[in-house]
Design a protein around this motif. Structure first.
Motif, PDB file in Angstrom:
ATOM      1  N   THR B 102       0.838  -1.205   0.000  1.00 24.76           N
ATOM      2  CA  THR B 102       0.000   0.000   0.000  1.00 24.76           C
ATOM      3  C   THR B 102       0.868   1.248   0.000  1.00 24.76           C
ATOM      4  OG1 THR B 102      -0.121  -0.187   2.406  1.00 24.76           O
ATOM      5  CG2 THR B 102      -2.003  -1.049   1.141  1.00 24.76           C
ATOM      6  N   ASP B 132      -3.290  -4.253   4.666  1.00 23.21           N
ATOM      7  CA  ASP B 132      -1.839  -4.448   4.638  1.00 23.21           C
ATOM      8  C   ASP B 132      -1.298  -4.100   6.021  1.00 23.21           C
ATOM      9  OD1 ASP B 132       0.897  -4.290   4.232  1.00 23.21           O
ATOM     10  OD2 ASP B 132       0.808  -2.515   2.939  1.00 23.21           O
ATOM     11  N   PRO B 133      -0.645  -5.066   6.695  1.00 23.69           N
ATOM     12  CA  PRO B 133      -0.114  -4.735   8.024  1.00 23.69           C
ATOM     13  C   PRO B 133       0.869  -3.566   7.976  1.00 23.69           C
ATOM     14  CG  PRO B 133       0.719  -6.879   7.256  1.00 23.69           C
ATOM     15  CD  PRO B 133      -0.359  -6.454   6.316  1.00 23.69           C
ATOM     16  N   LEU B 134       1.455  -3.317   6.820  1.00 24.12           N
ATOM     17  CA  LEU B 134       2.390  -2.192   6.709  1.00 24.12           C
ATOM     18  C   LEU B 134       1.723  -0.913   6.198  1.00 24.12           C
ATOM     19  CD1 LEU B 134       5.714  -3.805   5.391  1.00 24.12           C
ATOM     20  CD2 LEU B 134       5.043  -3.234   7.728  1.00 24.12           C
ATOM     21  N   MET B 135       0.408  -0.850   6.240  1.00 27.16           N
ATOM     22  CA  MET B 135      -0.276   0.361   5.762  1.00 27.16           C
ATOM     23  C   MET B 135       0.068   1.571   6.625  1.00 27.16           C
ATOM     24  SD  MET B 135      -4.381   1.084   5.214  1.00 27.16           S
ATOM     25  CE  MET B 135      -4.914   1.191   6.940  1.00 27.16           C
ATOM     26  N   ASP B 136       0.643   2.571   5.982  1.00 22.35           N
ATOM     27  CA  ASP B 136       0.838   3.878   6.615  1.00 22.35           C
ATOM     28  C   ASP B 136      -0.351   4.721   6.176  1.00 22.35           C
ATOM     29  OD1 ASP B 136       1.459   6.551   7.019  1.00 22.35           O
ATOM     30  OD2 ASP B 136       3.612   6.205   6.800  1.00 22.35           O
TER      31      ASP B 136
END
Lengths: 304, 304, 304
Positions: B102, B132-136
């Motif tokens: 993302t 997405d666990p890495l979504m900022d």
């Protein structure tokens, strides 16, 4: 008796312990006996009477009304709580299958039926009995508000609703949901951890506890969990010098009363002596360590 | 055909049933055959076309574009939904491992690619395909807003997002997330109970349902759950006098349509006859008891 | 070293990696050795020191204070984090049973004790150690606010709180909860999916990660999950040309640092060499695919 006043509305308070009438039809009391029991409960300060349209296969509200008719002046001393939205399969409802119905038509019809059966003009609190996957929040909210506007229902609440289900209905409702009646007991403490009671505390809803004795399992079942709780209760009775049978019951109630969300346990016994004994829980001071000892007995494990 | 209008924005409505193109490359249709199928769907009122960059190993959007090029005027009659943020391992993406992305760079690149492949200027709805666990959230929101500002995307939504994931992204976004496309079917009714659909209803997002037939399991699998649903559907076909095969399909769709959150089922067949048959679900009136009968068949248990 | 500044308050930042002192009493260091270690950490830029009243069976804070007394000027270079609300059974606490206590009396007493033991006037951050089912949010919030007003505590946070527990306490508190310290690691990635870290990101709380190496399991356990992670880490060490032992540790830290919620890992080693090695994670650039490779190793399955 202490009372729990709603802080969401100015004109509702419940007795610290409520009287559950879901087995009223089982007690084999004559109308006169029933009204005598009601009056005794009122005299003890137990003013909140808990019913539902479906209790006793749709007959409890009639049994209640039959009794109340003998002494109508008792009505003013009571908060009458009833519930709707479950439809049980059978002749009484005409339903083919157990299901939920939060349609406007059904909810309105059910409330009007309940009022007629109980012979009262208004219920103090109407609870939606179960979350319905087919709940149309907007349509339902409109009907609930109308029922309040017409004076048929004084206040609104829910039962067995998870936080997200409360949030959805509340988002469409201009009146506050003041109560969530959930299952909580030493053998079902999950609502203390999964957000149900935190949500009540946060939103200032009064939680009522159904099956506070886990349907009797707390005292008489022989599964491993129940036996562990029984041992815990008995040990505490001993250390406090309480007679085991009534002591265990009192401790189970006191354990709920100690919770900061102001849980109102619903006691559903028809035995006056037993009810009076249970009420002694109100005078108990349960220490924090005792509370956690019982929690540990209930969950079978230490806190993390 | 009935349409579902978003109440969050003024210029988006979806057809009551969407056309899913995730198997477009499997159907073995020539471009001319594809465009004929699209036109037939449009003529039936199915105007919402559902795609994703990864469908058909990144080839479906090109197949779609190839066909649309033959009759570009169809584009105006469609709502084109596409998705990004999954990267499948393989040559097409150059990724070593299936993962989510993302990041602004990837999302922008993916959208521009999709537009190029489909040969269109703007997609009506861009969905983030997976949480997405890495979504900022802040960085992503900025890119999404830019894509809207540039006219590359008309509206924004998500897919497979749980409520807390929607809340996070929405908290940073000035534009509303208008759709959440989730898996829902008679064999996957959990979203009706765990808050996914309640969150949609509360926040007025349109839920789209992928795999409304549970990937075909609803009709042809032989596990215990599937067999129970098949029996339930067949019994209802019989009592309604419906031909079994098409009736079962219609009932499965009607069951979703009956939900108050206004679920838009995504039908992914390339068989026109089958699609037309499924659309007949729109004319069905599924009673509340029938709905709960099918729910019981799906869950294998009565309501509480 | 990079720092993480709270965006909820103007005067708090943490070092990108925190120093965990929960095993301080195990390290067998003299006070002079302890203060030397603290100074080395500060010189490396690790300024956030993490404690709790119960660490080392209620002795770590005294050990810390004893050392700090030798060089009091170090205090100003530190952010001292401590926690309260757990009461461990035993002589030190006088408790019969492990339990939680968020009563005003206990929390105030615990904080004053901690300050006395550490020999400091104020802790920079007070965390409630565990969610307490008996938490009376209103009463607790009042005490917390008083402790801040009196200057005994600079900022407030929680540890191991689920989102709904944060929401409840925050709803009664006029000051922001700035930190949630939770367990997160390659072997416990659940908080990245169940809302814990999303809630932090949404509400701009800094997440601190305890047990970032899963209590050592990441490197030395022989259960199937741990072995899978070890293999994943070792393979990546090889492909990056890192020495296996320190490389694995660095990758495990870098994996946490890569998360957009700005996780501050709490490293609890008393071995300076090991700590210095771990800090090299700060210079690592972990690619998105590498991140998902490690996630897959931790969960034992691909993304959906």
């Amino acid at each position: 008796m202490q009372r729990i006043a709603s802080t969401l509305v100015s004109d509702l308070s419940l007795s610290r312990i409520a009287f559950g009438l879901w087995r009223l039809t089982d007690w084999q009391y004559s109308p006169a006996e029933r009204v005598a029991l009601f009056e005794q409960m009122l005299d003890l300060g137990v003013t909140t009477f808990d019913l539902a349209d479906i209790y006793g296969d749709y007959r409890c509200e009639r049994f209640f009304g039959e009794a109340l008719k003998l002494k109508p002046q008792l009505r003013e001393r009571m908060e009458i709580v009833s519930k709707c939205s479950i439809r049980l399969a059978g002749e009484a409802s005409g339903a083919r299958i157990n299901h939920y119905d939060t349609s406007g038509t059904h909810v309105r019809g059910a409330v009007e039926n309940s009022l007629r059966d109980m012979g009262i003009e208004q219920m103090d609190l109407l609870l939606l009995h179960r979350p319905d996957p087919l709940m149309d929040a907007e349509a339902l909210a409109a009907v609930l508000e109308q029922l309040v506007a017409e004076g048929k229902v004084k206040h609104l609440g829910v039962s067995n609703f998870l936080p997200h289900q409360v949030d959805l209905l509340q988002s469409r409702l201009s009146l506050p949901l003041v109560v969530n009646q959930v299952e909580v007991s030493l053998l079902h403490s999950l609502p203390m951890f999964d957000g149900q009671l935190d949500h009540c505390q946060q939103h200032r809803m009064i939680p009522m506890a159904w099956s506070p004795f886990a349907g009797g399992r707390l005292f008489s079942a022989d599964d491993a969990d129940a036996i562990r709780v029984q041992k815990g209760l008995h040990a505490m009775c001993e250390s406090r010098g309480l007679e085991t049978e009534t002591g265990a019951m009192q401790l189970a109630v006191a354990w709920l009363l100690r919770h900061p969300a102001n849980i109102v346990p619903v006691l559903g016994s028809g035995n006056l002596q037993r009810l009076v004994a249970a009420l002694a829980a109100l005078e108990m001071e349960l220490g924090r360590e005792e509370w956690f000892e019982l929690l540990r007995a209930g969950r079978g494990r230490d806190v993390d």
